[in-house]
Enzyme design. Structure first.
Site, mmCIF file in Angstrom:
data_model
loop_
_atom_site.group_PDB
_atom_site.id
_atom_site.type_symbol
_atom_site.label_atom_id
_atom_site.label_comp_id
_atom_site.label_asym_id
_atom_site.label_seq_id
_atom_site.Cartn_x
_atom_site.Cartn_y
_atom_site.Cartn_z
ATOM 1 N N HIS A 67 3.835 13.788 -0.015
ATOM 2 C CA HIS A 67 2.829 12.881 -0.576
ATOM 3 C C HIS A 67 1.633 13.664 -1.124
ATOM 4 O O HIS A 67 1.291 14.715 -0.585
ATOM 5 C CB HIS A 67 2.327 11.902 0.492
ATOM 6 C CG HIS A 67 3.348 10.882 0.901
ATOM 7 N ND1 HIS A 67 3.872 10.807 2.162
ATOM 8 C CD2 HIS A 67 3.933 9.880 0.195
ATOM 9 C CE1 HIS A 67 4.738 9.804 2.221
ATOM 10 N NE2 HIS A 67 4.799 9.226 1.040
ATOM 11 N N SER B 84 0.093 -0.319 0.271
ATOM 12 C CA SER B 84 0.091 0.372 1.566
ATOM 13 C C SER B 84 -0.751 -0.443 2.557
ATOM 14 O O SER B 84 -1.445 -1.392 2.163
ATOM 15 C CB SER B 84 -0.525 1.767 1.409
ATOM 16 O OG SER B 84 -1.899 1.631 1.066
ATOM 17 N N ASP C 232 4.468 -0.819 1.470
ATOM 18 C CA ASP C 232 4.766 0.613 1.539
ATOM 19 C C ASP C 232 4.333 1.155 2.903
ATOM 20 O O ASP C 232 3.197 0.901 3.339
ATOM 21 C CB ASP C 232 3.970 1.294 0.398
ATOM 22 C CG ASP C 232 4.302 2.755 0.215
ATOM 23 O OD1 ASP C 232 5.456 3.145 0.461
ATOM 24 O OD2 ASP C 232 3.397 3.511 -0.208
HETATM 25 O O1 G3H Z 1 2.406 7.178 0.728
HETATM 26 C C1 G3H Z 1 1.241 6.815 0.740
HETATM 27 C C2 G3H Z 1 0.682 6.142 -0.451
HETATM 28 O O2 G3H Z 1 0.293 7.101 -1.403
HETATM 29 C C3 G3H Z 1 -0.425 5.212 -0.052
HETATM 30 O O3 G3H Z 1 -1.588 5.893 0.257
HETATM 31 O O4 G3H Z 1 -2.315 4.940 2.423
HETATM 32 O O5 G3H Z 1 -3.950 6.052 0.844
HETATM 33 O O6 G3H Z 1 -2.990 3.803 0.294
HETATM 34 P P1 G3H Z 1 -2.802 5.134 1.003
HETATM 35 P P1 13P Z 2 2.727 10.208 -4.327
HETATM 36 O O1 13P Z 2 1.314 9.837 -4.080
HETATM 37 O O2 13P Z 2 2.997 11.634 -4.028
HETATM 38 O O3 13P Z 2 3.188 9.755 -5.662
HETATM 39 O O4 13P Z 2 3.618 9.399 -3.247
HETATM 40 C C1 13P Z 2 3.682 8.016 -3.299
HETATM 41 C C2 13P Z 2 4.466 7.478 -2.169
HETATM 42 O O5 13P Z 2 5.407 8.049 -1.684
HETATM 43 C C3 13P Z 2 4.078 6.138 -1.676
HETATM 44 O O6 13P Z 2 4.856 5.743 -0.596
HETATM 45 ZN ZN ZN Z 3 5.492 7.282 0.687
#
Ligand code: G3H
Ligand code: 13P
Ligand code: ZN
Length: 283
Positions: A179, A49, A81
């Site tokens: 999420h 991410s 991501d």
């Molecule tokens: O969809 C989001 C992912 O779980 C990434 O989360 O932005 O805290 O790394 P983060």
């Molecule tokens: P989760 O944290 O709910 O598994 O989602 C992950 C996600 O969609 C990352 O883009």
């Molecule tokens: Zn996501």
């Protein structure tokens, strides 16, 4: 070996299974994900991410994941991501990512299409695959009304227009997942998934927010044409439980003896997801 998103997802679409896409922030998570994929002979997506890039550094993540991918005997994709800015996406392309997500899901349809097309033009010229998102995830309660569903969930007509006007490599849709940790049990809108996949049989469909979704729902979604499934929270929980199992029961202070069990716990979770998604032995 390091491959593009399109390579593994088109195969998954043809073979009717889903590739696991696991969020990675450090070495232990990366090693757990790649070791699990190797043990099960599965193609896998390692995704970072914008937060992960901020935490670990784009150069560190690039070097670590590409090393792991090049050593691996299964296909590994390095994927961005939820890319939201031009700077992050171009930075990832320049640093060896083989797949990027442009998340314009908060934008009006026409603007999402326009910005996605800008990214696709550059990414495809560099041999990098693109995932886009249509519809809104998150904060979805169990008893959502039909009107609310239509406002938030992906519209099949818009999905067709989006794919036709962008030629995007894969499409993330909103069908009831969120999420993070769920408060109640998520209920997926399978009719909507079936309609969208029926209209777009050649487009790999992506499911975000898959941690905590009941196994039978994941298996059903996979059979119905979801080809990439994103998992972050379930791996985070395994990491934390692994760390706690040591630090709450001993005076251990060697990071290797704290992070090692966490890495083992994460590998187990990733292996169970890969089995569930049907991608074992597809490498
Ligand atoms: O969809 C989001 C992912 O779980 C990434 O989360 O932005 O805290 O790394 P983060
Ligand atoms: P989760 O944290 O709910 O598994 O989602 C992950 C996600 O969609 C990352 O883009
Ligand atoms: Zn996501």
């Amino acid at each position: 070996m390091l491959v593009t998103g399109k390579q593994v997802l088109d195969q998954a679409n043809k073979g009717n299974y889903a590739v696991g896409a696991f969020n990675v922030n450090n070495m232990e998570i990366l090693q757990a994900v790649v070791a699990a994929a190797e043990e099960l002979r599965a193609p896998v997506m390692v995704q970072t991410s914008e937060g992960a890039i901020k935490y670990a550094g784009i150069d560190y993540l690039s070097a670590m994941v590409r090393l792991a991918a090049n050593k691996a005997t299964v296909p590994v994709v390095l994927h961005l991501d939820h890319g939201t800015t031009y700077e992050t996406i171009i930075g990832c392309i320049r640093n060896g990512w083989t797949s990027v997500m442009f998340d314009g899901s908060h934008l009006p349809l026409e603007e999402n299409i326009r910005q996605t097309n800008e990214i696709i033009k550059i990414a495809h010229a560099c041999g990098v695959s693109v995932e886009a998102e249509l519809g809104r995830l998150g904060g979805i309660e169990d008893n959502i009304s039909v009107d609310e569903k239509d406002a938030r969930f992906t519209s099949p007509d818009e999905a067709v227009q989006f794919v036709k006007e962008t030629g995007v490599d894969s499409l993330a849709i909103a069908i009831g997942t969120a999420h993070g940790k769920y408060k109640g049990e998520p209920k997926l809108d399978f009719d909507r998934l079936q309609t969208i996949k029926g209209l777009l049989p050649d487009t790999p469909i992506v499911l975000h927010g898959a941690s905590g979704v009941p196994e039978d729902s994941i298996a059903k979604a996979t059979k119905m044409g979801v080809n990439k499934i994103n998992i972050d929270t379930d791996v985070r929980v395994a990491f934390t439980e692994g760390v706690k199992s040591v630090v709450t029961t001993s005076d251990e202070f060697d990071p290797r003896k704290i992070c090692g069990p966490a890495r083992d716990a994460m590998k187990k979770v990733v292996m169970s997801k890969i089995q569930l998604f049907g991608s074992a032995n597809k490498a």
